[in-house]
Design a protein around this motif. Sequence first.
Motif, PDB file in Angstrom:
ATOM      1  N   ILE A   1       0.836  -1.203   0.000  1.00 43.42           N
ATOM      2  CA  ILE A   1       0.000   0.000   0.000  1.00 43.42           C
ATOM      3  C   ILE A   1       0.868   1.248   0.000  1.00 43.42           C
ATOM      4  N   ALA A   2       1.909   1.248   0.829  1.00 43.02           N
ATOM      5  CA  ALA A   2       2.805   2.406   0.883  1.00 43.02           C
ATOM      6  C   ALA A   2       3.521   2.613  -0.442  1.00 43.02           C
ATOM      7  N   ARG A   3       3.752   1.552  -1.157  1.00 42.56           N
ATOM      8  CA  ARG A   3       4.451   1.649  -2.440  1.00 42.56           C
ATOM      9  C   ARG A   3       3.529   2.118  -3.564  1.00 42.56           C
ATOM     10  N   LEU A   4       2.258   1.722  -3.532  1.00 43.76           N
ATOM     11  CA  LEU A   4       1.365   1.977  -4.661  1.00 43.76           C
ATOM     12  C   LEU A   4       0.519   3.237  -4.549  1.00 43.76           C
ATOM     13  N   LEU A   5       0.270   3.734  -3.346  1.00 47.76           N
ATOM     14  CA  LEU A   5      -0.579   4.917  -3.222  1.00 47.76           C
ATOM     15  C   LEU A   5       0.101   6.136  -3.847  1.00 47.76           C
ATOM     16  N   PRO A   6      -0.640   6.885  -4.649  1.00 49.96           N
ATOM     17  CA  PRO A   6      -0.032   8.030  -5.347  1.00 49.96           C
ATOM     18  C   PRO A   6      -0.074   9.314  -4.514  1.00 49.96           C
ATOM     19  N   VAL A   7       0.303   9.222  -3.258  1.00 46.92           N
ATOM     20  CA  VAL A   7       0.347  10.388  -2.381  1.00 46.92           C
ATOM     21  C   VAL A   7       1.758  10.507  -1.810  1.00 46.92           C
TER      22      VAL A   7
ATOM     23  N   ALA B   1       3.572 -14.512  -0.058  1.00 47.71           N
ATOM     24  CA  ALA B   1       4.596 -14.744  -1.077  1.00 47.71           C
ATOM     25  C   ALA B   1       4.279 -13.991  -2.366  1.00 47.71           C
ATOM     26  N   ALA B   2       3.010 -13.970  -2.755  1.00 49.05           N
ATOM     27  CA  ALA B   2       2.631 -13.256  -3.980  1.00 49.05           C
ATOM     28  C   ALA B   2       2.858 -11.757  -3.847  1.00 49.05           C
ATOM     29  N   ILE B   3       2.509 -11.197  -2.693  1.00 47.17           N
ATOM     30  CA  ILE B   3       2.730  -9.774  -2.480  1.00 47.17           C
ATOM     31  C   ILE B   3       4.221  -9.471  -2.408  1.00 47.17           C
ATOM     32  N   GLY B   4       4.984 -10.347  -1.786  1.00 52.36           N
ATOM     33  CA  GLY B   4       6.434 -10.166  -1.743  1.00 52.36           C
ATOM     34  C   GLY B   4       7.055 -10.198  -3.129  1.00 52.36           C
ATOM     35  N   LEU B   5       6.571 -11.085  -3.980  1.00 49.57           N
ATOM     36  CA  LEU B   5       7.062 -11.137  -5.360  1.00 49.57           C
ATOM     37  C   LEU B   5       6.681  -9.871  -6.116  1.00 49.57           C
ATOM     38  N   ALA B   6       5.459  -9.395  -5.905  1.00 50.50           N
ATOM     39  CA  ALA B   6       5.028  -8.158  -6.567  1.00 50.50           C
ATOM     40  C   ALA B   6       5.885  -6.984  -6.103  1.00 50.50           C
ATOM     41  N   LEU B   7       6.222  -6.938  -4.818  1.00 52.57           N
ATOM     42  CA  LEU B   7       7.078  -5.865  -4.323  1.00 52.57           C
ATOM     43  C   LEU B   7       8.485  -5.956  -4.898  1.00 52.57           C
ATOM     44  N   ALA B   8       8.988  -7.161  -5.046  1.00 57.93           N
ATOM     45  CA  ALA B   8      10.315  -7.335  -5.631  1.00 57.93           C
ATOM     46  C   ALA B   8      10.323  -6.892  -7.092  1.00 57.93           C
ATOM     47  N   LEU B   9       9.242  -7.165  -7.806  1.00 58.68           N
ATOM     48  CA  LEU B   9       9.166  -6.765  -9.209  1.00 58.68           C
ATOM     49  C   LEU B   9       8.963  -5.252  -9.354  1.00 58.68           C
ATOM     50  N   LEU B  10       8.287  -4.630  -8.396  1.00 62.22           N
ATOM     51  CA  LEU B  10       8.070  -3.190  -8.459  1.00 62.22           C
ATOM     52  C   LEU B  10       9.349  -2.406  -8.178  1.00 62.22           C
ATOM     53  N   GLY B  11      10.188  -2.931  -7.318  1.00 66.77           N
ATOM     54  CA  GLY B  11      11.417  -2.234  -6.970  1.00 66.77           C
ATOM     55  C   GLY B  11      11.148  -1.110  -5.985  1.00 66.77           C
ATOM     56  N   VAL B  12      12.138  -0.236  -5.821  1.00 64.36           N
ATOM     57  CA  VAL B  12      12.006   0.859  -4.866  1.00 64.36           C
ATOM     58  C   VAL B  12      11.201   1.995  -5.485  1.00 64.36           C
ATOM     59  N   ARG B  13      10.614   2.780  -4.633  1.00 62.60           N
ATOM     60  CA  ARG B  13       9.808   3.918  -5.091  1.00 62.60           C
ATOM     61  C   ARG B  13      10.730   5.061  -5.497  1.00 62.60           C
ATOM     62  N   PRO B  14      10.515   5.604  -6.674  1.00 64.65           N
ATOM     63  CA  PRO B  14      11.406   6.694  -7.126  1.00 64.65           C
ATOM     64  C   PRO B  14      11.216   7.972  -6.351  1.00 64.65           C
TER      65      PRO B  14
END
Length: 84
Positions: A23-29, A71-84
């Motif tokens: 959530i912290a990674r995807l929210l556009p705020v 595990a699925a959320i962890g994989l999604a976070l790994a694929l997203l990478g760090v927030r710019p």
Amino acid sequence: MTARIGTALVGGYVLASAVATLIARLLPVDRAEATSWGMILSFLVYAIAALWSFHGPRVMRVMLGIWGGSAAIGLALALLGVRP
């Protein structure tokens, strides 16, 4: 019963922290606000996971849902990478 307790305590925590991070990674705020929302909602996720682990009729389905979701959320976070 040990599998349910372990899944509720450890698996629920892992799932809640993974959801909070996603959530912290995807929210556009702003980052601070996104982190706050993630942390607030993680308490709800942890409570739901703990209740489901004791209420579900089949322990393997509950374990697959909680550990597989983590595990699925962890994989999604790994694929997203760090927030710019």
